[in-house]
Design a protein around this motif. Sequence first.
Motif, PDB file in Angstrom:
ATOM      1  N   UNK A  48       0.794  -1.224   0.000  1.00 18.24           N
ATOM      2  CA  UNK A  48       0.000   0.000   0.000  1.00 18.24           C
ATOM      3  C   UNK A  48       0.831   1.281   0.000  1.00 18.24           C
ATOM      4  N   UNK A  49       1.729   1.432   0.975  1.00 18.44           N
ATOM      5  CA  UNK A  49       2.474   2.692   1.095  1.00 18.44           C
ATOM      6  C   UNK A  49       3.261   2.996  -0.174  1.00 18.44           C
ATOM      7  N   UNK A  50       3.984   2.008  -0.702  1.00 15.74           N
ATOM      8  CA  UNK A  50       4.780   2.255  -1.908  1.00 15.74           C
ATOM      9  C   UNK A  50       3.913   2.693  -3.091  1.00 15.74           C
ATOM     10  N   UNK A  51       2.786   2.045  -3.245  1.00 20.52           N
ATOM     11  CA  UNK A  51       1.874   2.383  -4.350  1.00 20.52           C
ATOM     12  C   UNK A  51       1.345   3.810  -4.198  1.00 20.52           C
ATOM     13  N   UNK A  52       0.945   4.174  -2.989  1.00 20.74           N
ATOM     14  CA  UNK A  52       0.404   5.508  -2.752  1.00 20.74           C
ATOM     15  C   UNK A  52       1.510   6.550  -2.839  1.00 20.74           C
ATOM     16  N   UNK A  53       2.682   6.227  -2.338  1.00 19.98           N
ATOM     17  CA  UNK A  53       3.821   7.147  -2.477  1.00 19.98           C
ATOM     18  C   UNK A  53       4.127   7.409  -3.951  1.00 19.98           C
ATOM     19  N   UNK A  54       4.105   6.363  -4.750  1.00 16.60           N
ATOM     20  CA  UNK A  54       4.359   6.524  -6.187  1.00 16.60           C
ATOM     21  C   UNK A  54       3.321   7.463  -6.803  1.00 16.60           C
ATOM     22  N   UNK A  55       2.085   7.311  -6.404  1.00 17.43           N
ATOM     23  CA  UNK A  55       1.012   8.172  -6.914  1.00 17.43           C
ATOM     24  C   UNK A  55       1.271   9.637  -6.572  1.00 17.43           C
ATOM     25  N   UNK A  56       1.931   9.890  -5.454  1.00 13.30           N
ATOM     26  CA  UNK A  56       2.220  11.254  -5.020  1.00 13.30           C
ATOM     27  C   UNK A  56       3.609  11.733  -5.452  1.00 13.30           C
ATOM     28  N   UNK A  57       4.278  10.975  -6.308  1.00  9.48           N
ATOM     29  CA  UNK A  57       5.534  11.422  -6.877  1.00  9.48           C
ATOM     30  C   UNK A  57       6.769  11.193  -6.030  1.00  9.48           C
ATOM     31  N   UNK A  58       6.722  10.253  -5.102  1.00 13.84           N
ATOM     32  CA  UNK A  58       7.892   9.903  -4.296  1.00 13.84           C
ATOM     33  C   UNK A  58       8.870   9.102  -5.157  1.00 13.84           C
ATOM     34  N   UNK A  59      10.155   9.294  -4.912  1.00 12.88           N
ATOM     35  CA  UNK A  59      11.183   8.467  -5.538  1.00 12.88           C
ATOM     36  C   UNK A  59      11.922   7.734  -4.419  1.00 12.88           C
ATOM     37  N   UNK A  60      11.640   6.444  -4.303  1.00 14.54           N
ATOM     38  CA  UNK A  60      12.290   5.611  -3.299  1.00 14.54           C
ATOM     39  C   UNK A  60      13.530   5.002  -3.943  1.00 14.54           C
ATOM     40  N   UNK A  61      14.698   5.288  -3.359  1.00 13.20           N
ATOM     41  CA  UNK A  61      15.959   4.796  -3.915  1.00 13.20           C
ATOM     42  C   UNK A  61      16.309   3.396  -3.440  1.00 13.20           C
ATOM     43  N   UNK A  80      14.533  13.747  -3.618  1.00  9.59           N
ATOM     44  CA  UNK A  80      13.630  14.858  -3.914  1.00  9.59           C
ATOM     45  C   UNK A  80      14.370  15.900  -4.754  1.00  9.59           C
ATOM     46  N   UNK A  81      13.654  16.585  -5.633  1.00  8.20           N
ATOM     47  CA  UNK A  81      14.314  17.657  -6.392  1.00  8.20           C
ATOM     48  C   UNK A  81      14.654  18.863  -5.526  1.00  8.20           C
ATOM     49  N   UNK A  87       8.228  18.660   0.972  1.00  3.51           N
ATOM     50  CA  UNK A  87       7.199  19.015   1.950  1.00  3.51           C
ATOM     51  C   UNK A  87       5.795  18.891   1.368  1.00  3.51           C
ATOM     52  N   UNK A  88       5.600  19.350   0.132  1.00  2.00           N
ATOM     53  CA  UNK A  88       4.274  19.289  -0.498  1.00  2.00           C
ATOM     54  C   UNK A  88       3.830  17.840  -0.717  1.00  2.00           C
ATOM     55  N   UNK A  89       4.753  16.994  -1.154  1.00  3.93           N
ATOM     56  CA  UNK A  89       4.381  15.601  -1.429  1.00  3.93           C
ATOM     57  C   UNK A  89       4.141  14.809  -0.153  1.00  3.93           C
ATOM     58  N   UNK A  90       4.901  15.097   0.908  1.00  3.58           N
ATOM     59  CA  UNK A  90       4.616  14.454   2.186  1.00  3.58           C
ATOM     60  C   UNK A  90       3.250  14.890   2.703  1.00  3.58           C
ATOM     61  N   UNK A  91       2.961  16.160   2.587  1.00  4.40           N
ATOM     62  CA  UNK A  91       1.656  16.660   3.046  1.00  4.40           C
ATOM     63  C   UNK A  91       0.527  15.968   2.297  1.00  4.40           C
TER      64      UNK A  91
END
Length: 134
Positions: A48-61, A80-81, A87-91
């Motif tokens: 779940x978390x990885x899928x939702x993070x991807x939807x919000x533009x997270x880049x997990x290394x 992060x760029x 901050x916006x994507x975490x929010x």
Amino acid sequence: MAATLAWSAPAAAADRYLCERQDGLQQLRIYEINRDNRGPFHDRFRDHALRIMQRHGFTVLDMWESDTGDRLQFVYLLSWPDEATMEARWEAFLADGEWIAIKRRTAAESGQLVREANGQPLARLSYSPACDPA
């Protein structure tokens, strides 16, 4: 949450130890997992978390687990760029209705999965091999 995510941009001229070319920023995240809930934690993050993070533009290394016997930790690295994007994507992620519902459901089923969560920004050092301009 702001204290967990806050990042101070390095003053390149003021700190000779920092690499002048930062290429965005990385964020180290460390979660102390309740040992009895190791399986449910990993299932929730993977499914779940990885899928939702991807939807919000997270880049997990990358992701790791650290077990010292006293503490079981889940560790992962994000890229992060810039600070504002982080901050916006975490929010957005933390306010995501699906994520909120999943956290409620898994807590009701398994109890508290995470004892403590910390995030810290990383600034590359001038003597890091990755800072080499070659």
